[in-house]
Scaffold this motif. Structure first.
Motif, PDB file in Angstrom:
ATOM      1  N   GLU A   1      45.063   4.449  17.291  1.00  8.01           N
ATOM      2  CA  GLU A   1      45.655   3.764  18.438  1.00  8.01           C
ATOM      3  C   GLU A   1      45.441   2.275  18.261  1.00  8.01           C
ATOM      4  OE1 GLU A   1      46.197   4.422  23.208  1.00  8.01           O
ATOM      5  OE2 GLU A   1      44.482   5.338  22.194  1.00  8.01           O
ATOM      6  N   ILE A   2      46.492   1.493  18.509  1.00  5.98           N
ATOM      7  CA  ILE A   2      46.446   0.043  18.279  1.00  5.98           C
ATOM      8  C   ILE A   2      46.839  -0.695  19.550  1.00  5.98           C
ATOM      9  CG2 ILE A   2      47.496  -1.872  17.006  1.00  5.98           C
ATOM     10  CD1 ILE A   2      47.971   0.102  14.690  1.00  5.98           C
ATOM     11  N   ASP A   3      46.024  -1.645  19.948  1.00  5.02           N
ATOM     12  CA  ASP A   3      46.357  -2.582  21.011  1.00  5.02           C
ATOM     13  C   ASP A   3      46.881  -3.841  20.329  1.00  5.02           C
ATOM     14  OD1 ASP A   3      46.441  -4.526  22.998  1.00  5.02           O
ATOM     15  OD2 ASP A   3      44.640  -3.804  24.011  1.00  5.02           O
ATOM     16  N   CYS A   4      48.156  -4.085  20.440  1.00 11.45           N
ATOM     17  CA  CYS A   4      48.780  -5.190  19.702  1.00 11.45           C
ATOM     18  C   CYS A   4      48.282  -6.559  20.140  1.00 11.45           C
ATOM     19  CB  CYS A   4      50.302  -5.124  19.855  1.00 11.45           C
ATOM     20  SG  CYS A   4      51.028  -3.610  19.213  1.00 11.45           S
ATOM     21  N   LEU A   5      47.652  -6.616  21.295  1.00 10.12           N
ATOM     22  CA  LEU A   5      47.145  -7.882  21.806  1.00 10.12           C
ATOM     23  C   LEU A   5      45.798  -8.255  21.184  1.00 10.12           C
ATOM     24  CD1 LEU A   5      48.112 -10.009  23.891  1.00 10.12           C
ATOM     25  CD2 LEU A   5      46.692  -8.847  25.585  1.00 10.12           C
ATOM     26  N   THR A   6      45.055  -7.267  20.706  1.00  8.64           N
ATOM     27  CA  THR A   6      43.702  -7.537  20.208  1.00  8.64           C
ATOM     28  C   THR A   6      43.452  -7.086  18.768  1.00  8.64           C
ATOM     29  OG1 THR A   6      42.911  -5.421  21.100  1.00  8.64           O
ATOM     30  CG2 THR A   6      42.756  -7.356  22.544  1.00  8.64           C
ATOM     31  N   ALA A   7      44.331  -6.295  18.183  1.00  4.61           N
ATOM     32  CA  ALA A   7      44.107  -5.757  16.833  1.00  4.61           C
ATOM     33  C   ALA A   7      44.036  -6.871  15.798  1.00  4.61           C
ATOM     34  CB  ALA A   7      45.215  -4.786  16.468  1.00  4.61           C
ATOM     35  N   THR A   8      43.204  -6.680  14.788  1.00  6.10           N
ATOM     36  CA  THR A   8      43.116  -7.603  13.661  1.00  6.10           C
ATOM     37  C   THR A   8      43.631  -6.910  12.404  1.00  6.10           C
ATOM     38  OG1 THR A   8      40.895  -6.915  12.975  1.00  6.10           O
ATOM     39  CG2 THR A   8      41.045  -8.615  14.701  1.00  6.10           C
ATOM     40  N   VAL A   9      43.844  -7.693  11.362  1.00  8.08           N
ATOM     41  CA  VAL A   9      44.272  -7.115  10.088  1.00  8.08           C
ATOM     42  C   VAL A   9      43.209  -6.156   9.566  1.00  8.08           C
ATOM     43  CG1 VAL A   9      44.890  -7.606   7.691  1.00  8.08           C
ATOM     44  CG2 VAL A   9      45.769  -9.058   9.517  1.00  8.08           C
ATOM     45  N   ASP A  10      41.926  -6.507   9.769  1.00  9.52           N
ATOM     46  CA  ASP A  10      40.853  -5.615   9.334  1.00  9.52           C
ATOM     47  C   ASP A  10      40.975  -4.232   9.956  1.00  9.52           C
ATOM     48  OD1 ASP A  10      39.571  -7.291   7.594  1.00  9.52           O
ATOM     49  OD2 ASP A  10      38.101  -8.019   9.036  1.00  9.52           O
ATOM     50  N   ASP A  11      41.470  -4.173  11.181  1.00 12.49           N
ATOM     51  CA  ASP A  11      41.591  -2.896  11.887  1.00 12.49           C
ATOM     52  C   ASP A  11      42.593  -1.953  11.237  1.00 12.49           C
ATOM     53  OD1 ASP A  11      39.770  -3.736  13.820  1.00 12.49           O
ATOM     54  OD2 ASP A  11      41.334  -4.492  15.160  1.00 12.49           O
ATOM     55  N   ILE A  12      43.542  -2.505  10.481  1.00 15.09           N
ATOM     56  CA  ILE A  12      44.601  -1.668   9.914  1.00 15.09           C
ATOM     57  C   ILE A  12      44.582  -1.616   8.388  1.00 15.09           C
ATOM     58  CG2 ILE A  12      46.142  -1.897  11.889  1.00 15.09           C
ATOM     59  CD1 ILE A  12      47.626  -4.096  10.344  1.00 15.09           C
ATOM     60  N   LEU A  13      43.674  -2.364   7.752  1.00 15.94           N
ATOM     61  CA  LEU A  13      43.571  -2.290   6.294  1.00 15.94           C
ATOM     62  C   LEU A  13      43.164  -0.895   5.851  1.00 15.94           C
ATOM     63  CD1 LEU A  13      41.841  -5.657   5.273  1.00 15.94           C
ATOM     64  CD2 LEU A  13      44.203  -4.952   4.817  1.00 15.94           C
ATOM     65  N   LYS A  14      42.313  -0.259   6.649  1.00 11.83           N
ATOM     66  CA  LYS A  14      41.834   1.090   6.350  1.00 11.83           C
ATOM     67  C   LYS A  14      41.879   1.902   7.639  1.00 11.83           C
ATOM     68  CE  LYS A  14      38.397   1.512   3.532  1.00 11.83           C
ATOM     69  NZ  LYS A  14      37.021   1.483   2.972  1.00 11.83           N
ATOM     70  N   VAL A  15      42.669   2.963   7.648  1.00  7.41           N
ATOM     71  CA  VAL A  15      42.752   3.842   8.817  1.00  7.41           C
ATOM     72  C   VAL A  15      42.028   5.130   8.477  1.00  7.41           C
ATOM     73  CG1 VAL A  15      44.282   5.105  10.367  1.00  7.41           C
ATOM     74  CG2 VAL A  15      44.954   2.832   9.547  1.00  7.41           C
ATOM     75  N   ARG A  16      40.938   5.377   9.182  1.00  7.06           N
ATOM     76  CA  ARG A  16      40.119   6.562   8.913  1.00  7.06           C
ATOM     77  C   ARG A  16      39.950   7.365  10.199  1.00  7.06           C
ATOM     78  NH1 ARG A  16      36.285   7.481   4.895  1.00  7.06           N
ATOM     79  NH2 ARG A  16      36.225   5.253   4.364  1.00  7.06           N
ATOM     80  N   SER A  17      40.087   8.694  10.095  1.00 10.64           N
ATOM     81  CA  SER A  17      39.952   9.529  11.286  1.00 10.64           C
ATOM     82  C   SER A  17      39.554  10.943  10.893  1.00 10.64           C
ATOM     83  CB  SER A  17      41.277   9.555  12.067  1.00 10.64           C
ATOM     84  OG  SER A  17      41.133  10.239  13.282  1.00 10.64           O
ATOM     85  N   ASN A  18      38.709  11.554  11.717  1.00 12.39           N
ATOM     86  CA  ASN A  18      38.377  12.980  11.596  1.00 12.39           C
ATOM     87  C   ASN A  18      38.934  13.667  12.827  1.00 12.39           C
ATOM     88  OD1 ASN A  18      36.738  13.068   9.106  1.00 12.39           O
ATOM     89  ND2 ASN A  18      35.379  11.723  10.254  1.00 12.39           N
ATOM     90  N   ILE A  19      39.891  14.532  12.639  1.00 14.55           N
ATOM     91  CA  ILE A  19      40.646  15.099  13.751  1.00 14.55           C
ATOM     92  C   ILE A  19      40.830  16.597  13.562  1.00 14.55           C
ATOM     93  CG2 ILE A  19      41.910  13.090  14.630  1.00 14.55           C
ATOM     94  CD1 ILE A  19      43.913  13.383  12.514  1.00 14.55           C
ATOM     95  N   SER A  20      41.346  17.243  14.597  1.00 18.59           N
ATOM     96  CA  SER A  20      41.542  18.690  14.525  1.00 18.59           C
ATOM     97  C   SER A  20      42.830  19.076  15.224  1.00 18.59           C
ATOM     98  CB  SER A  20      40.355  19.427  15.158  1.00 18.59           C
ATOM     99  OG  SER A  20      40.243  19.105  16.530  1.00 18.59           O
ATOM    100  N   SER A  21      43.319  20.256  14.866  1.00 17.43           N
ATOM    101  CA  SER A  21      44.544  20.787  15.453  1.00 17.43           C
ATOM    102  C   SER A  21      44.403  22.295  15.586  1.00 17.43           C
ATOM    103  CB  SER A  21      45.752  20.448  14.575  1.00 17.43           C
ATOM    104  OG  SER A  21      46.929  21.070  15.063  1.00 17.43           O
TER     105      SER A  21
END
Length: 384
Positions: free
Chosen positions: A257-277
């Protein structure tokens, strides 16, 4: 969808940080233009995006159902392309619109602005966002920056650059938020890709045999690298697809999830998540994952939208989008049933060869409702 070289470009402020404090890798400006921006200079490509009704309706409604954000305000359109968002901003009452475009499409945008009698409001500026200097700060930044699976193309970097340099402290981002999703799917594409790979290898073996028989050169030493090349193309490169909702076999998981008002480039250089379905269909095949995104136009907490608008690229019964979904295939496929759980790890980084392309690592464990746990798998994919 394009107007800024990621981070530092050749000849521009070497050593500049990316907003998170870390230095940004240098990107060759001419190479980046040849690989990426040149595509957006053609009207046929602009037409494809302008013909996407889901895309167009979302942006049109977000502007004209929230005129209070535009009336009498200054607006910056990042990567204006044909100029459509800048024109809508002006028609919604903006006092001044700066429409920045890195390619010669700026000439077409300028002609379109003039044809719609808005040259007194909309100023089209040709140049990358990193290079452009505006005479004032702006109240709104609007941009259609989203690539396949949201972050391919890395254009959000340009929006962050524009925001940090030119948005007023009370300013608003259009869109304001973005999310990435993944869900397990069933598809016949997996078998087709395997068949295509096997066909390519059969053709290669025929080629090497013929070359040795006819020309006396044994090329079999290249069989392994050719096989690896074809595996990457057919079995590891994610596929563009317009999935039907019935192909989704489990609950969608929020990856980022990205808040375009506060996100930095560092926040999107690496997207990591542990999730389930959780699997929601009885006795079906788990053939891979489908990935998509949505963006929202909410304004900001202090100045919210009067009408919140969503643009989603999720599998749809009606109109799909030109983004479609990214499909990450699993080979071999796995038999699953309702109540089974998939626990998976997700990592997406930028390609070292081309920062606008992505590499994805997916790991998955299937916990069956019977209590059995199937062996986990890990696989690398490329979004190209």
């Amino acid at each position: 969808m394009g107007s800024y070289q990621n981070g530092v470009v050749a000849g521009d402020r070497s050593g500049t940080s990316n907003g998170g404090g870390a230095p940004v890798p240098v990107v060759d400006k001419e190479l980046d233009f040849a690989q990426y921006f040149c595509t957006y200079a053609f009207l046929y490509h602009q037409k494809e995006m302008l013909s996407d009704r889901v895309r167009m309706d979302a942006y049109y409604n977000s502007v004209f159902q929230n005129k209070h954000h535009f009336k009498g305000k200054t607006v910056l359109d990042v990567g204006t392309g044909s100029g459509i968002l800048a024109i809508w901003s002006a028609q919604a009452g903006a006092r001044k619109v700066y429409a920045v475009e890195a390619t010669k499409m700026s000439e077409h945008a300028r002609a379109l602005v003039k044809a719609n009698n808005l040259e007194g409001v909309v100023e089209v500026i040709e140049g990358s966002m990193e290079d452009v200097t505006l005479p004032e700060k702006v109240d709104v930044i609007i941009s259609e920056w989203m690539g396949y699976f949201l972050l391919r193309e890395s254009m959000f970097d340009s929006v962050i650059c524009a925001r940090d340099r030119w948005l007023k402290p009370t300013g608003i981002m259009y869109p304001s938020h973005a999310r990435m999703w993944m869900a397990p799917i069933r598809t016949g594409l997996s078998e087709k890709k395997i068949s295509d790979y096997e066909g390519a290898m059969d053709d290669w073996h025929h080629f090497t045999n013929e070359t040795k028989t006819c020309y006396g050169v044994d090329m079999s030493v290249l069989t392994k690298p050719f096989s690896e090349e074809q595996k990457k193309y057919y079995l590891q490169t994610s596929s563009w697809n317009n999935l039907h909702p019935h192909q989704v076999i489990g609950t969608a998981a929020l990856v980022k999830e990205i808040d375009c008002l506060t996100a930095t480039v560092d926040d999107i250089l690496k997207v990591r998540s542990n999730i389930s379905s959780s699997i929601t269909l009885e006795n079906t095949r788990f053939c891979g994952f489908g990935g998509w995104f949505d963006v929202h136009f909410r304004g900001r907490k202090e100045d919210p939208a009067q009408k919140e608008i969503e643009l989603t690229t999720a599998p749809s019964f009606d109109n799909g989008t030109h983004w479609g979904q990214q499909v990450f295939l699993v080979n071999p496929t796995i038999r699953v049933t309702e109540g089974d759980n998939l626990n998976f790890s997700f990592l997406m980084i930028r390609s070292k060869e081309n920062h606008r392309l992505m590499e994805v690592e997916l790991g998955c464990e299937v916990r069956q409702c019977s209590g059995n746990v199937l062996p986990a798998f890990n696989k690398k994919y490329y979004i190209e």
